[in-house]
Scaffold this motif. Sequence first.
Motif, PDB file in Angstrom:
ATOM      1  N   SER A 124      49.651  20.947  72.441  1.00 49.11           N
ATOM      2  CA  SER A 124      48.735  19.827  72.197  1.00 49.11           C
ATOM      3  C   SER A 124      47.349  20.371  71.927  1.00 49.11           C
ATOM      4  O   SER A 124      46.985  21.454  72.402  1.00 49.11           O
ATOM      5  CB  SER A 124      48.709  18.874  73.400  1.00 49.11           C
ATOM      6  N   ILE A 125      46.573  19.614  71.140  1.00 56.40           N
ATOM      7  CA  ILE A 125      45.205  19.998  70.802  1.00 56.40           C
ATOM      8  C   ILE A 125      44.319  18.762  70.922  1.00 56.40           C
ATOM      9  O   ILE A 125      44.647  17.690  70.398  1.00 56.40           O
ATOM     10  CB  ILE A 125      45.109  20.562  69.373  1.00 56.40           C
ATOM     11  N   ALA A 126      43.193  18.924  71.599  1.00 51.76           N
ATOM     12  CA  ALA A 126      42.220  17.844  71.770  1.00 51.76           C
ATOM     13  C   ALA A 126      41.093  17.998  70.752  1.00 51.76           C
ATOM     14  O   ALA A 126      40.904  19.079  70.179  1.00 51.76           O
ATOM     15  CB  ALA A 126      41.653  17.873  73.194  1.00 51.76           C
ATOM     16  N   GLY A 168      47.846  10.422  67.052  1.00 49.33           N
ATOM     17  CA  GLY A 168      48.629   9.367  67.675  1.00 49.33           C
ATOM     18  C   GLY A 168      49.601   8.679  66.740  1.00 49.33           C
ATOM     19  O   GLY A 168      50.191   7.651  67.098  1.00 49.33           O
ATOM     20  N   MET A 169      49.817   9.257  65.533  1.00 46.37           N
ATOM     21  CA  MET A 169      50.698   8.665  64.531  1.00 46.37           C
ATOM     22  C   MET A 169      51.769   9.667  64.129  1.00 46.37           C
ATOM     23  O   MET A 169      51.643  10.862  64.388  1.00 46.37           O
ATOM     24  CB  MET A 169      49.898   8.244  63.288  1.00 46.37           C
ATOM     25  N   THR A 170      52.817   9.186  63.480  1.00 38.03           N
ATOM     26  CA  THR A 170      53.845  10.067  62.940  1.00 38.03           C
ATOM     27  C   THR A 170      53.778  10.085  61.418  1.00 38.03           C
ATOM     28  O   THR A 170      53.335   9.112  60.792  1.00 38.03           O
ATOM     29  CB  THR A 170      55.254   9.614  63.361  1.00 38.03           C
ATOM     30  N   HIS A 171      54.210  11.177  60.821  1.00 40.67           N
ATOM     31  CA  HIS A 171      54.225  11.267  59.358  1.00 40.67           C
ATOM     32  C   HIS A 171      55.161  10.222  58.754  1.00 40.67           C
ATOM     33  O   HIS A 171      54.906   9.722  57.652  1.00 40.67           O
ATOM     34  CB  HIS A 171      54.650  12.670  58.922  1.00 40.67           C
ATOM     35  N   ARG A 172      56.213   9.891  59.459  1.00 44.65           N
ATOM     36  CA  ARG A 172      57.165   8.913  58.934  1.00 44.65           C
ATOM     37  C   ARG A 172      56.509   7.538  58.784  1.00 44.65           C
ATOM     38  O   ARG A 172      56.751   6.830  57.795  1.00 44.65           O
ATOM     39  CB  ARG A 172      58.362   8.816  59.872  1.00 44.65           C
ATOM     40  N   ASP A 173      55.655   7.176  59.742  1.00 38.50           N
ATOM     41  CA  ASP A 173      55.063   5.832  59.739  1.00 38.50           C
ATOM     42  C   ASP A 173      53.688   5.771  59.100  1.00 38.50           C
ATOM     43  O   ASP A 173      53.280   4.709  58.620  1.00 38.50           O
ATOM     44  CB  ASP A 173      54.963   5.303  61.187  1.00 38.50           C
ATOM     45  N   ALA A 174      52.939   6.889  59.108  1.00 39.67           N
ATOM     46  CA  ALA A 174      51.544   6.831  58.653  1.00 39.67           C
ATOM     47  C   ALA A 174      51.124   8.144  58.004  1.00 39.67           C
ATOM     48  O   ALA A 174      50.032   8.659  58.261  1.00 39.67           O
ATOM     49  CB  ALA A 174      50.637   6.509  59.836  1.00 39.67           C
ATOM     50  N   GLY A 175      51.982   8.673  57.126  1.00 40.47           N
ATOM     51  CA  GLY A 175      51.707   9.955  56.497  1.00 40.47           C
ATOM     52  C   GLY A 175      50.408   9.984  55.723  1.00 40.47           C
ATOM     53  O   GLY A 175      49.645  10.954  55.801  1.00 40.47           O
ATOM     54  N   SER A 176      50.120   8.933  54.967  1.00 36.64           N
ATOM     55  CA  SER A 176      48.898   8.902  54.157  1.00 36.64           C
ATOM     56  C   SER A 176      47.656   8.899  55.030  1.00 36.64           C
ATOM     57  O   SER A 176      46.660   9.583  54.732  1.00 36.64           O
ATOM     58  CB  SER A 176      48.903   7.671  53.245  1.00 36.64           C
ATOM     59  N   MET A 216      53.740  10.282  74.669  1.00 34.33           N
ATOM     60  CA  MET A 216      52.627  10.939  73.972  1.00 34.33           C
ATOM     61  C   MET A 216      51.370  10.080  74.079  1.00 34.33           C
ATOM     62  O   MET A 216      51.440   8.873  74.261  1.00 34.33           O
ATOM     63  CB  MET A 216      52.974  11.167  72.501  1.00 34.33           C
ATOM     64  N   THR A 217      50.205  10.709  73.912  1.00 35.21           N
ATOM     65  CA  THR A 217      48.952   9.990  74.044  1.00 35.21           C
ATOM     66  C   THR A 217      48.138  10.073  72.771  1.00 35.21           C
ATOM     67  O   THR A 217      48.050  11.133  72.157  1.00 35.21           O
ATOM     68  CB  THR A 217      48.114  10.546  75.211  1.00 35.21           C
ATOM     69  N   GLY A 218      47.538   8.962  72.387  1.00 33.75           N
ATOM     70  CA  GLY A 218      46.717   8.921  71.192  1.00 33.75           C
ATOM     71  C   GLY A 218      45.381   9.607  71.353  1.00 33.75           C
ATOM     72  O   GLY A 218      44.635   9.761  70.396  1.00 33.75           O
ATOM     73  N   GLU A 219      45.027  10.057  72.586  1.00 31.76           N
ATOM     74  CA  GLU A 219      43.767  10.736  72.805  1.00 31.76           C
ATOM     75  C   GLU A 219      43.773  12.145  72.236  1.00 31.76           C
ATOM     76  O   GLU A 219      42.727  12.742  72.039  1.00 31.76           O
ATOM     77  CB  GLU A 219      43.466  10.776  74.310  1.00 31.76           C
ATOM     78  N   LEU A 220      44.934  12.705  72.003  1.00 27.11           N
ATOM     79  CA  LEU A 220      45.049  14.037  71.448  1.00 27.11           C
ATOM     80  C   LEU A 220      45.087  13.983  69.920  1.00 27.11           C
ATOM     81  O   LEU A 220      45.614  13.037  69.328  1.00 27.11           O
ATOM     82  CB  LEU A 220      46.313  14.716  71.967  1.00 27.11           C
ATOM     83  N   VAL A 221      44.515  15.005  69.296  1.00 29.18           N
ATOM     84  CA  VAL A 221      44.571  15.095  67.839  1.00 29.18           C
ATOM     85  C   VAL A 221      45.977  15.475  67.389  1.00 29.18           C
ATOM     86  O   VAL A 221      46.503  14.950  66.408  1.00 29.18           O
ATOM     87  CB  VAL A 221      43.536  16.124  67.339  1.00 29.18           C
ATOM     88  N   LEU A 222      46.603  16.387  68.116  1.00 35.46           N
ATOM     89  CA  LEU A 222      47.946  16.845  67.772  1.00 35.46           C
ATOM     90  C   LEU A 222      48.748  17.009  69.045  1.00 35.46           C
ATOM     91  O   LEU A 222      48.261  17.572  70.033  1.00 35.46           O
ATOM     92  CB  LEU A 222      47.883  18.182  67.026  1.00 35.46           C
ATOM     93  N   GLU A 223      49.984  16.515  69.026  1.00 31.36           N
ATOM     94  CA  GLU A 223      50.881  16.727  70.148  1.00 31.36           C
ATOM     95  C   GLU A 223      52.302  16.926  69.626  1.00 31.36           C
ATOM     96  O   GLU A 223      52.798  16.139  68.825  1.00 31.36           O
ATOM     97  CB  GLU A 223      50.839  15.552  71.115  1.00 31.36           C
TER      98      GLU A 223
END
Length: 242
Positions: A28-30, A67-75, A1-8
């Motif tokens: 995916s959404i940019a 570029g983050m997951t809810h498990r690691d960076a939900g807030s 996955m790439t952090g350049e996308l808002v949602l993937e």
Amino acid sequence: MTGELVLEMQDVVKRYGSVTALDGVSLSIAPGRFVGLLGPNGAGKSTLFQIIAGLFAPDSGAVEVFGMTHRDAGSDIRRRMGVVFQARSVDLDMSIRANLRFHGRLFGLGGRVLDDRIDALAMQFGLEDLLKRPVRNLSGGQQRKVEIARALINDPDLIIMDEPSAGLDTPSRRALVEDIRRLAANNSVAVLWATHLVDEVEGADDVIMLVKGKVVATGSPATLIADSGGGDLVDAYSRLTA
């Protein structure tokens, strides 16, 4: 996955007992893209939104927001996201201003900054003369506008909207689509707009067609029309989802 996308999302599966609500969904959404999620009732749109919002975890597959997951960076994700769910979620006994102020404070807003933001959103949605009125005393369409204003209070980078025009009359529905499209284009905000109404996504940058939990087609409206051999997006939708 790439952090350049808002949602993937990649190969996302979600089941409820023997029912498969999402069956290998990838999308995916940019930044700055207005994306329509088009599908009939029961297609899995609401389940998809609940996973993006972090309310449910997928049974399998991967989801990254900013570029983050809810498990690691939900807030961190929630601070940058605005959500309009299909079901009403505002406090009916509070005034419009109280609802918006409470929600704004959850994002650390306050003082003149928050008041100015509330006044601007009230003006945008024609609620400026109703700010002191309890939400319970508003029409269904006005209540929906409060929900949408609340989702925008934190100036989000991603807005996910599940049937956001429900309860609005036709002129208000069209005006809302145009407002959100301009927001995406002018402020580099990514928008995922779920609907079963084809006309709401005719001007979208991209359209994702979801049927029975599966993505059956994706692309710009012009591409989908050309690929289907139809004359317009309604035609393309009928052919590609048949």
